[in-house]
Design a protein around this motif. Structure first.
Motif, PDB file in Angstrom:
ATOM      1  N   THR A  91       0.856  -1.187   0.000  1.00 49.49           N
ATOM      2  CA  THR A  91       0.000   0.000   0.000  1.00 49.49           C
ATOM      3  C   THR A  91       0.886   1.229   0.000  1.00 49.49           C
ATOM      4  N   ASP A  92       0.501   2.247  -0.750  1.00 45.54           N
ATOM      5  CA  ASP A  92       1.279   3.483  -0.812  1.00 45.54           C
ATOM      6  C   ASP A  92       0.807   4.473   0.246  1.00 45.54           C
ATOM      7  N   LYS A 124       0.429   8.006   0.284  1.00 45.48           N
ATOM      8  CA  LYS A 124       0.404   9.007  -0.789  1.00 45.48           C
ATOM      9  C   LYS A 124       0.616  10.431  -0.286  1.00 45.48           C
ATOM     10  N   ASP A 165      -2.496   9.617   4.197  1.00 41.94           N
ATOM     11  CA  ASP A 165      -3.402   9.210   3.124  1.00 41.94           C
ATOM     12  C   ASP A 165      -2.836   7.962   2.447  1.00 41.94           C
ATOM     13  N   LEU A 166      -3.665   6.924   2.322  1.00 42.49           N
ATOM     14  CA  LEU A 166      -3.217   5.615   1.860  1.00 42.49           C
ATOM     15  C   LEU A 166      -3.939   5.197   0.586  1.00 42.49           C
ATOM     16  N   SER A 167      -3.285   4.331  -0.174  1.00 41.59           N
ATOM     17  CA  SER A 167      -3.927   3.794  -1.379  1.00 41.59           C
ATOM     18  C   SER A 167      -4.784   2.577  -1.067  1.00 41.59           C
ATOM     19  N   GLY A 168      -4.688   2.079   0.158  1.00 37.82           N
ATOM     20  CA  GLY A 168      -5.470   0.910   0.558  1.00 37.82           C
ATOM     21  C   GLY A 168      -5.376   0.700   2.057  1.00 37.82           C
ATOM     22  N   THR A 216       3.894  -1.685   3.115  1.00 39.22           N
ATOM     23  CA  THR A 216       3.624  -0.297   2.729  1.00 39.22           C
ATOM     24  C   THR A 216       4.855   0.330   2.108  1.00 39.22           C
ATOM     25  N   SER A 225       5.390   7.116  -0.661  1.00 40.66           N
ATOM     26  CA  SER A 225       5.396   7.923  -1.879  1.00 40.66           C
ATOM     27  C   SER A 225       5.229   9.400  -1.566  1.00 40.66           C
ATOM     28  N   GLY A 247      -9.855   8.850   0.924  1.00 42.94           N
ATOM     29  CA  GLY A 247      -9.641   7.423   0.753  1.00 42.94           C
ATOM     30  C   GLY A 247      -9.296   6.797   2.102  1.00 42.94           C
ATOM     31  N   HIS A 248      -8.543   5.693   2.061  1.00 46.05           N
ATOM     32  CA  HIS A 248      -8.081   5.055   3.297  1.00 46.05           C
ATOM     33  C   HIS A 248      -7.121   6.006   4.023  1.00 46.05           C
ATOM     34  N   ARG A 249      -7.208   6.008   5.354  1.00 43.87           N
ATOM     35  CA  ARG A 249      -6.346   6.881   6.147  1.00 43.87           C
ATOM     36  C   ARG A 249      -5.866   6.185   7.412  1.00 43.87           C
TER      37      ARG A 249
END
Length: 464
Positions: free
Chosen positions: A24-25, A27, A43-46, A68, A71, A120-122
């Motif tokens: 997971t990134d 972000k 802030d996460l991509s998943g 993780t 990025s 998004g995912h946090r």
């Protein structure tokens, strides 16, 4: 058969490992500083699995996040004032480690959030200041703990007993929670903080009153903690300021809410059942003392207090609503009642003011206008004065002035609305019909919708 099973398993492993085990990134990262804590939001991509713990000598916080990749530039958080001195990142096996070097000891708490609206995912990490340490605060604030009887400030008489009436002003939302968002990106949290600060300025210019902001900057405060802060400031009244949203962009108008009767009943039971809240009242933080009462009597007293607070909330809410009708359109002409969490206080009148629909393009433009913000604040201020000049708490400067029979309020401007008459206005503002006639040079009692009337200054006599 075994060969087929092996080949099928191999195919599945080739197809799904990237979805199951892909990193997971992170972000982006955001930081908010409150008077007593720092909030970090990644802030996460998943979704992620994480662990957070503290180390000392030197003070630091460790955040381990499995599977993780980074990025984002975490060093960006150092540009804001907070107890975080530096941030370091390392990678061990399949785990990302983030180390925060701290200037002061903090207590970490963390949780993850699923996608919601624009987010998004946090991963949220809250760093709570230890007592006696402050780190670097975002701005100077008034200490939360105050004497049980506030000492008079320069704008009140030197007599110790004549204290100020304290108004707690709560700007809704904040920090990670922007509230409603207008058509041009105007955020509710920013508008209501501007109105709250202007209301504080106006109230503090009024002799015998003092306003305290619950939220002084752009950070989030849990709902129940907002009333706790007001109580610790010895507030006589709690006002929460919001700007509404609606599914229809055409919805318009300001509203005022008080707690519903059902909400008051359930909240009485909750306060009696909740040992933490009960001890807060027993300790003297509120205006209801239950320490020497049995459970039945405590329930009766708390219910009476809640009922009295609700009646006062409806009274001051209507006065504010009447004043707001002079500067903006109203959504409803009477105070509405709902189970808002921030209104559930048994020991002080509490109202929630919706200053308008920020999702309405025309109202959004008005809410962003400084002059309109000042007018909204002035209408709330006037309604508060009207209420307390009629119901001043014992021992306050306003009570002493009323008992001395001195002029306390006016003159005011009133815009005539449907169904109003000179006699109704005289009763509402506690002046005579003749005084309204003289102030407006009326030959009779005929008035028209939209007509601006001057309500003369008046003296409020002591209540029997």
């Amino acid at each position: 058969m075994r060969l087929r099973f092996f080949l099928a398993t191999l195919v599945l492993c080739m197809l799904f490992p990237m979805q199951v085990f892909a990193a997971t990134d992170i972000k982006g990262v955001r930081l908010w500083r409150a008077p007593d804590n720092t909030r970090l939001v990644f802030d996460l991509s998943g979704p992620v699995t994480h662990n957070v713990f503290a180390l000392d000598s030197p003070e630091r916080i460790v955040i381990d996040v499995k599977s993780t990749r980074l990025s984002a530039d975490l060093k960006a958080i150092l540009e804001q004032k907070s107890p975080i001195k530096d941030v370091r990142v390392g990678l061990q096996a399949n785990e990302l480690r983030i180390v925060l070097d701290m200037a002061a000891k903090v207590t970490p708490k963390s949780f993850t959030l699923a996608p919601n609206q624009q987010y998004g995912h946090r991963l949220v990490v809250d760093l709570y200041d230890e007592k006696g340490t402050t780190g670097n605060k975002a701005e100077p604030t008034v200490p939360i703990t105050v004497p049980s009887t506030p000492i008079s400030t320069a704008k009140t008489p030197a007599t110790y007993k004549q204290r100020d009436i304290v108004i707690a002003i709560d700007a809704g939302h904040g920090g990670e929670d922007p509230g409603a968002i207008g058509p041009r990106g105007l955020k509710e949290k920013d508008v209501v903080l501007a109105i709250a600060k202007e209301l504080q300025r106006q109230i503090n210019a009024e002799k015998g009153f003092r306003a305290e902001l619950v939220r002084t900057g752009d950070y989030f405060i849990p709902l129940r903690k907002r009333t706790d802060i007001a109580r610790k400031k010895n507030a006589d009244m709690f006002i929460s300021v919001h700007a509404d949203a609606a599914p229809r962009a055409s919805a318009y108008g300001a509203s005022v809410y008080a707690l519903s009767d059902r909400g008051a009943t359930s909240e009485t039971a909750r306060w009696l059942a909740d040992s933490e809240n009960r001890s807060d009242l027993i300790g003297g933080a509120g205006n209801v003392s239950l320490g020497d009462k049995d459970q039945v009597l405590a329930g009766v007293l708390l219910d009476l207090s809640m009922t009295a607070s609700l009646a006062s909330s409806l009274d001051v809410g209507q006065k504010i609503l009447n004043q707001m009708g002079n500067v903006t359109r109203l959504h409803k002409a009477r105070v509405e009642q709902a189970g808002f969490m921030v209104l559930k206080s048994p020991d002080m009148p509490s109202i929630l003011v919706e200053t308008g629909f920020i999702t309405n393009p025309a109202e959004s433009r008005k809410l962003a206008n400084r002059s309109h913000q000042m007018a909204i604040a002035r209408s709330i201020h006037t309604g508060v004065k009207q209420f307390f000049y009629s119901n001043p708490p014992a021992g306050t400067y306003v009570a002493a002035q009323r008992d001395a029979g001195k002029t306390l309020i006016g003159p005011l401007q009133h815009v005539v609305k449907s169904g109003e008459s000179v006699s109704i206005l005289a009763l509402r503002y506690q002046v005579s019909i003749a005084e309204i006639r003289r102030a407006n040079k009326l030959k009779g009692d005929t008035i028209h919708i939209g007509q601006k009337l001057t309500i003369p200054a008046r003296t409020l006599a002591a209540q029997p």
